[in-house]
Design an enzyme around this catalytic site. Sequence first.
Site, mmCIF file in Angstrom:
data_model
loop_
_atom_site.group_PDB
_atom_site.id
_atom_site.type_symbol
_atom_site.label_atom_id
_atom_site.label_comp_id
_atom_site.label_asym_id
_atom_site.label_seq_id
_atom_site.Cartn_x
_atom_site.Cartn_y
_atom_site.Cartn_z
ATOM 1 N N THR A 27 0.809 -1.215 0.000
ATOM 2 C CA THR A 27 0.000 0.000 0.000
ATOM 3 C C THR A 27 0.845 1.268 0.000
ATOM 4 O OG1 THR A 27 -1.337 1.343 1.519
ATOM 5 C CG2 THR A 27 -0.177 -0.482 2.509
ATOM 6 N N GLU A 34 0.385 3.531 1.929
ATOM 7 C CA GLU A 34 0.590 3.873 3.343
ATOM 8 C C GLU A 34 2.031 3.601 3.778
ATOM 9 O OE1 GLU A 34 -1.504 4.938 6.166
ATOM 10 O OE2 GLU A 34 -2.506 5.831 4.453
ATOM 11 N N LYS A 59 1.883 -3.581 7.310
ATOM 12 C CA LYS A 59 1.994 -3.816 5.865
ATOM 13 C C LYS A 59 3.456 -3.743 5.399
ATOM 14 C CE LYS A 59 -2.175 -4.477 4.030
ATOM 15 N NZ LYS A 59 -2.508 -5.524 3.043
ATOM 16 N N TYR A 91 -1.336 0.108 10.888
ATOM 17 C CA TYR A 91 -1.631 -0.570 9.615
ATOM 18 C C TYR A 91 -0.415 -0.485 8.681
ATOM 19 C CZ TYR A 91 -3.588 -1.009 4.860
ATOM 20 O OH TYR A 91 -3.826 -1.363 3.551
HETATM 21 P P1 NAP Z 1 -11.487 -4.700 2.123
HETATM 22 O O1 NAP Z 1 -12.685 -4.360 1.282
HETATM 23 O O2 NAP Z 1 -11.462 -4.274 3.549
HETATM 24 O O3 NAP Z 1 -11.267 -6.265 2.026
HETATM 25 C C1 NAP Z 1 -10.444 -6.967 2.922
HETATM 26 C C2 NAP Z 1 -11.069 -8.332 3.168
HETATM 27 O O4 NAP Z 1 -10.216 -9.059 4.047
HETATM 28 C C3 NAP Z 1 -12.451 -8.262 3.821
HETATM 29 O O5 NAP Z 1 -13.368 -9.018 3.068
HETATM 30 C C4 NAP Z 1 -12.212 -8.871 5.197
HETATM 31 O O6 NAP Z 1 -13.301 -9.641 5.668
HETATM 32 C C5 NAP Z 1 -11.048 -9.809 4.912
HETATM 33 N N1 NAP Z 1 -10.364 -10.191 6.144
HETATM 34 C C6 NAP Z 1 -9.966 -9.382 7.156
HETATM 35 N N2 NAP Z 1 -9.394 -10.101 8.132
HETATM 36 C C7 NAP Z 1 -9.440 -11.396 7.727
HETATM 37 C C8 NAP Z 1 -9.034 -12.628 8.325
HETATM 38 N N3 NAP Z 1 -8.421 -12.643 9.522
HETATM 39 N N4 NAP Z 1 -9.261 -13.773 7.647
HETATM 40 C C9 NAP Z 1 -9.873 -13.758 6.442
HETATM 41 N N5 NAP Z 1 -10.277 -12.632 5.828
HETATM 42 C C10 NAP Z 1 -10.062 -11.463 6.471
HETATM 43 O O7 NAP Z 1 -10.168 -4.107 1.456
HETATM 44 P P2 NAP Z 1 -9.840 -3.804 -0.082
HETATM 45 O O8 NAP Z 1 -10.002 -2.359 -0.295
HETATM 46 O O9 NAP Z 1 -10.503 -4.782 -0.949
HETATM 47 O O10 NAP Z 1 -8.269 -4.070 -0.094
HETATM 48 C C11 NAP Z 1 -7.726 -5.339 -0.424
HETATM 49 C C12 NAP Z 1 -6.302 -5.414 0.081
HETATM 50 O O11 NAP Z 1 -5.523 -4.380 -0.514
HETATM 51 C C13 NAP Z 1 -6.136 -5.234 1.578
HETATM 52 O O12 NAP Z 1 -5.059 -6.039 1.978
HETATM 53 C C14 NAP Z 1 -5.781 -3.761 1.739
HETATM 54 O O13 NAP Z 1 -5.047 -3.566 2.930
HETATM 55 C C15 NAP Z 1 -4.939 -3.548 0.497
HETATM 56 N N6 NAP Z 1 -4.930 -2.204 -0.067
HETATM 57 C C16 NAP Z 1 -6.099 -1.558 -0.337
HETATM 58 C C17 NAP Z 1 -6.069 -0.310 -0.938
HETATM 59 C C18 NAP Z 1 -7.327 0.438 -1.267
HETATM 60 O O14 NAP Z 1 -7.245 1.659 -1.484
HETATM 61 N N7 NAP Z 1 -8.481 -0.219 -1.360
HETATM 62 C C19 NAP Z 1 -4.833 0.276 -1.255
HETATM 63 C C20 NAP Z 1 -3.662 -0.431 -0.991
HETATM 64 C C21 NAP Z 1 -3.722 -1.678 -0.403
HETATM 65 P P3 NAP Z 1 -14.300 -9.137 6.839
HETATM 66 O O15 NAP Z 1 -15.384 -8.396 6.111
HETATM 67 O O16 NAP Z 1 -14.727 -10.417 7.456
HETATM 68 O O17 NAP Z 1 -13.525 -8.244 7.752
HETATM 69 O O1 G4F Z 2 -10.579 6.689 2.988
HETATM 70 P P1 G4F Z 2 -9.567 6.593 4.071
HETATM 71 O O2 G4F Z 2 -10.005 5.977 5.350
HETATM 72 O O3 G4F Z 2 -8.331 5.849 3.445
HETATM 73 P P2 G4F Z 2 -6.781 5.757 3.840
HETATM 74 O O4 G4F Z 2 -6.550 6.051 5.250
HETATM 75 O O5 G4F Z 2 -6.025 6.572 2.848
HETATM 76 O O6 G4F Z 2 -6.497 4.188 3.615
HETATM 77 C C1 G4F Z 2 -6.966 3.510 2.452
HETATM 78 O O7 G4F Z 2 -6.004 3.626 1.437
HETATM 79 C C2 G4F Z 2 -4.739 2.975 1.723
HETATM 80 C C3 G4F Z 2 -3.834 3.225 0.519
HETATM 81 O O8 G4F Z 2 -3.192 4.463 0.661
HETATM 82 C C4 G4F Z 2 -5.010 1.505 1.950
HETATM 83 F F1 G4F Z 2 -3.827 0.855 2.164
HETATM 84 C C5 G4F Z 2 -5.940 1.320 3.121
HETATM 85 O O9 G4F Z 2 -6.232 -0.070 3.268
HETATM 86 C C6 G4F Z 2 -7.244 2.057 2.833
HETATM 87 O O10 G4F Z 2 -7.889 1.416 1.761
HETATM 88 O O11 G4F Z 2 -9.011 8.054 4.424
HETATM 89 C C7 G4F Z 2 -8.472 8.897 3.418
HETATM 90 C C8 G4F Z 2 -8.197 10.265 4.018
HETATM 91 C C9 G4F Z 2 -7.373 10.258 5.300
HETATM 92 O O12 G4F Z 2 -6.442 11.295 5.240
HETATM 93 C C10 G4F Z 2 -8.390 10.568 6.396
HETATM 94 O O13 G4F Z 2 -7.852 11.218 7.554
HETATM 95 O O14 G4F Z 2 -9.454 10.870 4.356
HETATM 96 C C11 G4F Z 2 -9.326 11.489 5.629
HETATM 97 N N1 G4F Z 2 -10.657 11.593 6.232
HETATM 98 C C12 G4F Z 2 -11.253 12.778 6.595
HETATM 99 N N2 G4F Z 2 -12.450 12.543 7.151
HETATM 100 C C13 G4F Z 2 -11.481 10.593 6.574
HETATM 101 C C14 G4F Z 2 -12.610 11.185 7.152
HETATM 102 N N3 G4F Z 2 -11.349 9.251 6.435
HETATM 103 C C15 G4F Z 2 -12.377 8.479 6.868
HETATM 104 N N4 G4F Z 2 -12.279 7.133 6.714
HETATM 105 N N5 G4F Z 2 -13.502 9.021 7.453
HETATM 106 C C16 G4F Z 2 -13.660 10.371 7.626
HETATM 107 O O15 G4F Z 2 -14.671 10.835 8.150
#
Ligand code: NAP
Ligand code: G4F
Length: 326
Positions: free
Chosen positions: A127, A129, A157, A153
């Site tokens: 990520t 992050e 990661k 987190y």
């Molecule tokens: P997500 O919607 O939160 O999906 C993560 C899945 O992992 C959920 O279905 C969750 O199931 C499952 N999970 C959590 N803990 C588990 C466990 N102990 N055993 C089995 N399953 C488990 O996240 P996503 O956005 O699809 O992201 C996919 C991956 O990419 C994650 O690893 C995330 O950290 C990474 N990532 C995401 C982004 C982004 O912007 N979306 C960016 C960079 C990296 P439950 O519903 O049961 O919790």
């Molecule tokens: O949508 P966010 O919660 O995503 P964040 O923290 O960037 O993390 C996501 O992206 C990562 C990749 O860079 C992934 F690895 C991670 O698993 C996840 O998918 O927050 C985005 C931004 C932050 O700066 C947060 O402080 O939005 C700001 N924010 C402001 N108000 C908020 C809010 N975020 C959330 N969730 N809720 C608020 O009310």
Amino acid sequence: MKTAIITGALGQDGSFLAEHLLGLNHKVYGIARRKSTDADSWGLLEHLKENKNFKLVHGDITDPIFMSNLISDIKPTKLFNLGAQSHVAYSFQNPYTTFETDACAVVHMLSALQKHSPATRFYQASTSELFGGINCPITGYSETSPFHPRSPYGVAKLAAHWATINFREAYGMFSCAGILFNHESERRGLDFVTRKVTNGVARIKAGLETKIIMGNVDAYRDWGYAKDYVKMMNLMLEADEPQEYVIATGKAYSIKDLLELSFSLVGINNWEDYVEFDERFMRPSEVPYLLGDPTKAGAELGWVPETSFEELIKIMLSSDLKRYGI
Ligand code: NAP
Ligand code: G4F
């Protein structure tokens, strides 16, 4: 026929990736935790219940016995590890379990692959992050930028990221990590900022809500469409060599930009009147500015982001409006 295991299969990315791989004629095993109150729920993949090439397997990725048995039974061509505690803010309250899921489970998985199925190609969901968002280069973070995670987190990661590289260097395994910047969709969880905003705007438009309560609206993110990004995960495992890639759009917008665009799309031009601040959405250490440089992905694997920020928000908003009958 190629076989793939996807952990986190019922999450945003896992569900899109399962559909993508089925379209490429893979046999797919999707791993998801059993829900105590609704064990039959297939969530986002309800439509795959009758698909003979898709199998949902209930299990927890932190259980090394479950994962070892799974890997040794299936010996998949590919394993995509997308399962994670993926919410940054939540990781500050639950750092230990976040570390177990996002770091320790990955070491177990790699170890089980080494022992039972060393030819499997492994993808780790790293990520942006990892970079931390302080001193972001003008051209964006690239594969050679230094890491400085700013949350439990991010720290977990980062451990998983290096474990993935270490198993490759130590044992010659095909294991690699995609460094993905924020990617969103109509399947995004409701407590991530983009979906919170598009859903909140739709609820205001439907007369169900009058305000959205937000945290730091000055942060910037490089937001892409999840459906585009899962294609790159597979390209990485189809490549000649295992390598790390940054996946991003190369454009950053603030949360204020997100609010302004989302409200304007439903004809509201004074978004500030509908948004309130609450300290509880602030993080102990914020990641202020994330911009990615996806040059390497384009040059080496031909991947380019297909969906602009505006198109993405339109897709999400129209899906949320539809849910409220608008
Ligand atoms: P997500 O919607 O939160 O999906 C993560 C899945 O992992 C959920 O279905 C969750 O199931 C499952 N999970 C959590 N803990 C588990 C466990 N102990 N055993 C089995 N399953 C488990 O996240 P996503 O956005 O699809 O992201 C996919 C991956 O990419 C994650 O690893 C995330 O950290 C990474 N990532 C995401 C982004 C982004 O912007 N979306 C960016 C960079 C990296 P439950 O519903 O049961 O919790
Ligand atoms: O949508 P966010 O919660 O995503 P964040 O923290 O960037 O993390 C996501 O992206 C990562 C990749 O860079 C992934 F690895 C991670 O698993 C996840 O998918 O927050 C985005 C931004 C932050 O700066 C947060 O402080 O939005 C700001 N924010 C402001 N108000 C908020 C809010 N975020 C959330 N969730 N809720 C608020 O009310």
